[in-house]
Design a protein around this motif. Structure first.
Motif: not given
Length: 361
Positions: A194-207
């Motif tokens: 699979i080749h895709s272009y997903p958004d980049i997501v940030l996560y905090d210290q608690e996930g």
């Protein structure tokens, strides 16, 4: 009149006519006198002015408690003015250059037309609250997360992103609260890569995921919003393990049974075209015994070196195979004659079986 209201009391008719006349007079008076009335508008956004005054010092500001939105704005002006105003005509500003030591900035309210005719304009809050702190820039390794499982008979071999890191900038406290950056790819029931272009997501210290709204509110900025991601999906196949070639045997010894491998088959994965050409995995017996064998032995070998390129064991434990060799001592011509010699003729009886030497390596 009496035809339509034959039973209506004359006094009541007079009262109705009086009320209608009074309402008309009141309307005429109000129309000519143009009285002052009020207008209320909800959720008016405040424009922050001259934010560069903070940013030029290497700092960054964020708005606290959603104070850049005024819940209710009330205007008072003559009816003729109010009737010509809409919510979009209300202007609310806060100049950062006037910020107090506690981060409070006064809100100025006006309108973009008829401002001189506004008798009074007030908001339910009068100040924007700002937090000012150093600006920080930090890089994060970009991880690839997957969702779902491939179709039966397929496995996820690898994931990769076109960029292996991202750069985040913003207020120091919010940047420090970020733990990881990842891009998600859905591999549910996949039978091919699979080749895709997903958004980049940030996560905090608690996930917890940091939403786009939170990033905007906290003035967090990523150098990339999305990235190309590849999830490599391989097919699987159960392949028998066989032992090939000749066992080098010491003089006087022979194989007790055919060499065997344990496990006798392993589950491998690879591109479909390569797997079609993989019918078995052959371990050369020369790799098991380089010297002539005269004892039982077993040897653990790593199977990867006998696989074609881009084919690999699905499970780590399948990467090791044990090959077993069992040998016996052959009977020499002298030993055979000795076994058949009659003891009464003075010959010595030979043992029924020669001593067998065995051992494991």
């Amino acid at each position: 009149m009496s035809k339509h209201f034959p039973k209506l009391d004359p006094n009541l008719r007079l009262k109705i006519i009086s009320v209608l006349i009074a309402a008309g007079i009141w309307y005429l008076i109000n129309s000519f006198s143009d009285p002052a009335i009020r207008m209320t508008v909800n959720n008016v956004s405040v424009q922050i002015l001259h934010g560069e005054a903070v940013e030029n010092q290497g700092d960054v500001y964020t708005v606290l408690d959603n104070t850049d939105v005024i819940p209710v704005v009330t205007l008072q002006a003559k009816r003729s003015v109010i009737d010509k105003l809409e919510a979009k005509n209300i202007i609310a500003t806060a100049d950062v250059r006037d910020m107090e030591d506690n981060g409070s900035v006064k809100i100025i309210l006006t309108t973009d037309k008829y401002s001189s005719s506004i008798e009074r304009i007030t908001g339910s809050i009068s100040n924007v609250l700002l937090r000012v702190e150093p600006k920080e820039t930090k890089s994060f390794a970009l991880e690839v997360d997957t969702e779902g499982k491939p179709a039966d008979g397929y496995i996820l071999f690898d994931t990769s992103a076109e960029q292996n890191q991202v750069i985040l900038s913003g207020p120091q406290s919010y940047v420090d609260s970020v733990a990881r950056a990842a891009a998600m790819v859905d591999i549910a029931d996949a039978e091919r890569s699979i080749h895709s272009y997903p958004d980049i997501v940030l996560y905090d210290q608690e996930g917890n995921e940091i939403s786009a709204e939170e990033m905007k509110e906290h003035k967090l900025h990523l150098n990339l919003s999305s990235v190309k991601v590849t999830a490599t999906i391989y097919q699987t196949k159960e392949v028998p393990v066989i032992c090939g070639g000749e066992v080098p045997l010491a003089d006087g010894y022979e194989l007790d049974s055919e060499p065997t491998a344990e496990p006798s088959s392993i589950l491998v994965a690879g591109a479909a075209g390569i797997l079609r050409e993989t019918d078995s995995i052959e371990i050369p017996l020369e790799d098991i015994a380089s010297e002539p064998v005269q004892t039982n032995m077993h040897k653990v070998v790593h199977i990867e070196k006998y696989l074609q390129d881009d084919v690999f064991p699905v499970n780590e434990e399948d990467g090791r195979v044990t090959v077993y060799l069992r040998v016996i001592k052959t009977e020499t011509e002298e030993e055979t004659e000795a076994e058949t010699t009659d003891p009464s003729d003075g010959g010595e009886e030979s043992p029924a079986n020669p001593e067998e030497s065995s051992g494991d390596q």
